[in-house]
Motif scaffolding. Structure first.
Motif, short mmCIF file in Angstrom:
data_model
loop_
_atom_site.label_atom_id
_atom_site.label_comp_id
_atom_site.label_asym_id
_atom_site.label_seq_id
_atom_site.Cartn_x
_atom_site.Cartn_y
_atom_site.Cartn_z
N ALA A 99 4.22 -5.00 -2.91
CA ALA A 99 3.61 -3.73 -2.51
C ALA A 99 3.17 -3.78 -1.05
O ALA A 99 3.33 -2.81 -0.30
CB ALA A 99 2.43 -3.40 -3.41
N LEU A 100 2.61 -4.91 -0.64
CA LEU A 100 2.19 -5.06 0.76
C LEU A 100 3.41 -5.07 1.68
O LEU A 100 3.41 -4.43 2.75
CB LEU A 100 1.39 -6.35 0.91
N GLU A 101 4.45 -5.77 1.27
CA GLU A 101 5.67 -5.81 2.08
C GLU A 101 6.33 -4.44 2.14
O GLU A 101 6.97 -4.09 3.14
CB GLU A 101 6.62 -6.86 1.50
N GLY A 102 6.15 -3.64 1.08
CA GLY A 102 6.68 -2.28 1.09
C GLY A 102 6.01 -1.43 2.16
O GLY A 102 6.66 -0.61 2.81
N VAL A 103 4.72 -1.63 2.35
CA VAL A 103 4.00 -0.91 3.41
C VAL A 103 4.52 -1.32 4.79
O VAL A 103 4.67 -0.48 5.68
CB VAL A 103 2.48 -1.16 3.30
N GLN A 104 4.81 -2.60 4.93
CA GLN A 104 5.28 -3.12 6.23
C GLN A 104 6.62 -2.51 6.64
O GLN A 104 6.96 -2.54 7.82
CB GLN A 104 5.40 -4.64 6.17
N LYS A 105 7.36 -1.97 5.70
CA LYS A 105 8.67 -1.39 6.02
C LYS A 105 8.56 -0.03 6.71
O LYS A 105 9.57 0.53 7.14
CB LYS A 105 9.51 -1.27 4.75
N HIS A 106 7.33 0.49 6.81
CA HIS A 106 7.12 1.81 7.41
C HIS A 106 6.42 1.63 8.76
O HIS A 106 5.22 1.36 8.80
CB HIS A 106 6.28 2.68 6.48
N PRO A 107 7.15 1.78 9.87
CA PRO A 107 6.56 1.56 11.20
C PRO A 107 5.32 2.40 11.46
O PRO A 107 4.40 1.95 12.15
CB PRO A 107 7.70 1.96 12.16
N GLU A 108 5.26 3.60 10.88
CA GLU A 108 4.11 4.47 11.12
C GLU A 108 2.85 3.96 10.44
O GLU A 108 1.75 4.46 10.67
CB GLU A 108 4.41 5.90 10.70
N LEU A 109 3.00 2.92 9.57
CA LEU A 109 1.84 2.31 8.91
C LEU A 109 1.49 0.95 9.51
O LEU A 109 0.73 0.18 8.92
CB LEU A 109 2.11 2.17 7.41
N ALA A 110 2.04 0.67 10.68
CA ALA A 110 1.84 -0.65 11.29
C ALA A 110 0.37 -0.95 11.58
O ALA A 110 -0.03 -2.12 11.66
CB ALA A 110 2.66 -0.76 12.58
N ASP A 111 -0.43 0.10 11.77
CA ASP A 111 -1.84 -0.13 12.09
C ASP A 111 -2.73 -0.19 10.85
O ASP A 111 -3.95 -0.34 10.95
CB ASP A 111 -2.36 0.95 13.04
N VAL A 112 -2.14 -0.09 9.65
CA VAL A 112 -2.90 -0.28 8.41
C VAL A 112 -3.10 -1.78 8.21
O VAL A 112 -2.14 -2.55 8.25
CB VAL A 112 -2.17 0.33 7.20
N LYS A 113 -4.35 -2.18 8.04
CA LYS A 113 -4.64 -3.61 7.89
C LYS A 113 -4.46 -4.00 6.42
O LYS A 113 -5.07 -3.39 5.53
CB LYS A 113 -6.06 -3.94 8.35
N LEU A 114 -3.62 -5.00 6.18
CA LEU A 114 -3.22 -5.38 4.82
C LEU A 114 -3.97 -6.62 4.36
O LEU A 114 -4.02 -7.64 5.07
CB LEU A 114 -1.71 -5.63 4.77
#
Length: 255
Positions: free
Chosen positions: A203-218
């Motif tokens: 799920a975390l790696e899925g977020v990383q696939k979206h450049p517009e979410l790059a500033d979301v801290k995981l």
């Protein structure tokens, strides 16, 4: 309220240790599909289920995993070619994923209707988490992002005296992926830092696939349903490996 940081948390494996309840619900649902399964789940299978729980993304899968365990499959065997096993079982029982989701939810509803106290007892929060969430709610916006049906999240939070508005619970009912929910929150709270706390590395790696979410801290919740191999795989990525005591100590932010 200090709205500078938006906290988003997965539910099962981050807030709630629901493994036993998920196993039992899976068993109860399974008995309606396969009539050779006895009414009560063997304790050994319930205990083994925790070993396999990390592979589950959505609760309905518990029905199929429980069946594999009943047929004597080992944890290693279930992990091997898991997706293919799931598809083969779906083909054999002539049921869709939506059918199983409906069955799983209805099985939970029946359990709650017949013995709510027992159902709640099978869904304990991790130690210290209830207090953490109450403090969080005093100073920050926080949300739940989960694949669980929202009514069950509301039941468990309410039973633990945790207040969270329904519009901040993003569950299966929304039919949105976790990255889609995070994008919506970014639009709703422009310029705010978003923290996402999740126990499943995919799920975390899925977020990383979206450049517009790059500033979301995981944050990777190591106390949840994950494996040592996941910890190794996450190391070196832009993901913070988080122990429960660190989360509870408020080191994620000024709470």
């Amino acid at each position: 309220m200090n709205d500078s940081t938006i906290y988003t948390l997965d539910f099962d494996g981050v807030i709630c240790d629901s493994a036993i309840e998920t196993a039992i619900t899976g068993w109860k649902a399974g008995t309606t599909i396969w009539n050779d399964m006895p009414e009560t789940a063997p304790q050994a299978i319930v205990e083994q289920f925790r070993e396999v729980r990390p592979i589950i993304e959505t609760g309905y899968e518990a029905i199929l995993i429980i069946r594999l365990m009943y047929l004597g499959k080992s944890t290693a065997a279930i992990y091997a070619n898991y997706a293919a096993k799931v598809q083969r079982m779906l083909d054999e029982i002539h049921l869709s994923i939506d059918d199983l989701k409906k069955l799983f939810g209805e099985t939970r509803d029946n359990w709650i209707a017949n013995n709510r106290a027992n159902w709640i007892a099978m869904n304990p929060l991790y130690p210290g988490v209830a207090e953490k969430l109450r403090r969080l709610g005093q100073r920050h916006v926080w949300c739940v992002i989960t694949t669980k049906q929202e009514r069950f999240v509301k039941e468990i939070l309410g039973a633990n005296n945790i207040e969270l508005a329904g519009e901040r619970i993003f569950g299966m009912d929304r039919k949105l992926s976790k990255p889609e929910v995070l994008k919506g929150l970014k639009a709703q709270y422009p310029g705010r830092q978003i923290y996402f706390i999740e126990d499943r590395l995919p799920a975390l790696e899925g977020v990383q696939k979206h450049p517009e979410l790059a500033d979301v801290k995981l944050f990777f919740a190591l106390w949840g349903y994950n494996l040592a191999a996941d910890h190794s795989a996450a190391a070196g990525q832009a993901i913070v490996l988080q122990q429960l005591d660190t989360f509870l100590s408020d080191s994620l932010g000024a709470v």
